[in-house]
Write an enzyme that holds these catalytic residues in place. Structure first.
Site, PDB file in Angstrom:
ATOM      1  N   VAL A  67     -11.406  22.421  54.378  1.00 19.08           N
ATOM      2  CA  VAL A  67     -12.254  22.260  55.563  1.00 19.08           C
ATOM      3  C   VAL A  67     -13.696  22.350  55.099  1.00 19.08           C
ATOM      4  CG1 VAL A  67     -10.583  23.114  57.251  1.00 19.08           C
ATOM      5  CG2 VAL A  67     -12.085  24.738  56.073  1.00 19.08           C
ATOM      6  N   SER A  68     -14.598  21.906  55.944  1.00 14.77           N
ATOM      7  CA  SER A  68     -15.990  21.773  55.510  1.00 14.77           C
ATOM      8  C   SER A  68     -16.800  23.062  55.608  1.00 14.77           C
ATOM      9  CB  SER A  68     -16.681  20.683  56.328  1.00 14.77           C
ATOM     10  OG  SER A  68     -16.603  20.983  57.713  1.00 14.77           O
TER      11      SER A  68
END
Length: 211
Positions: A67-68
């Protein structure tokens, strides 16, 4: 430093290959490697053969999730949960569950580097991800090529939709715009805000052209 034509006794051969003596004997019985016999009937293994032989016992299923940002940890947990359920369904043991938190444009994430290291050591039998861009926003094909060169299968649960070259280019540019906007937003100078506005206007025009 060994030469490729050197012949090693079984103990040294096992150390060079990173396996036990019993494993070398098992490989020989299965015909995966050939031992040269001395006059005293002692085994000797050619270095070149030791470096070529595959060790299926060291190849594993690897799942990778990303995930970012840290505020998306719950999404990461769900992502990894889906991957682990997929492995369980196919009865694959996945000792390597690699998780990354960071931009898809960052090539030096700890988990990604760990994956590359495993591939280089030929320890990956299959790589499973939910989506293509979980690896990298750009450059995931390099990882796929590394998998192919090392005989590792790649499984993408959510198959990407095949796009026309123009559509693919638009998506790539929009991804770059999104990342640049996020970075400039953190530096809220008037100059950056104007640049952000221009980027968004450019993105909207590109979307209008595509639609």
């Amino acid at each position: 430093m060994y030469r490729l034509e050197d012949l090693l006794p079984i103990g040294e051969a096992a150390i060079l290959r990173g396996v036990s003596v019993e494993t070398l004997r098992r490989w020989e019985k299965k015909g995966k490697i050939v031992a040269v016999r001395t006059e005293g009937s002692h085994r000797r293994y050619k270095v070149a053969d030791l470096l070529k032989v595959d060790n299926p016992e060291l190849r594993h299923t690897v799942v990778y999730g990303r995930v970012s940002s840290p505020d998306k940890k719950e999404d990461l947990a769900r992502q990894v949960g889906v991957l682990e359920l997929y492995c369980q369904k196919h009865e694959w043991n996945a000792p390597y569950v690699i998780k990354d938190i960071g931009s898809g444009l960052n090539y030096r994430k700890r988990g990604l580097l760990k994956l590359i290291d495993l591939l280089q050591r030929n320890e990956v039998e299959r790589l499973i991800i939910t989506d293509k861009d979980r690896l990298l926003r750009f450059g995931s094909e390099l990882i796929f090529a590394l998998c192919e060169n090392n005989g590792a299968e790649v499984i993408i649960l959510n198959k990407p939709i095949t796009l026309e070259p123009e559509q693919e280019l638009v998506e790539d540019v929009l991804s770059v715009i999104t990342v640049m906007s996020a970075r400039m937003y953190g530096k809220r100078s008037k100059r950056n805000l104007k640049a952000m506005q221009a980027l968004h206007e450019c993105a909207e025009k590109m979307l209008d052209v595509e639609t």
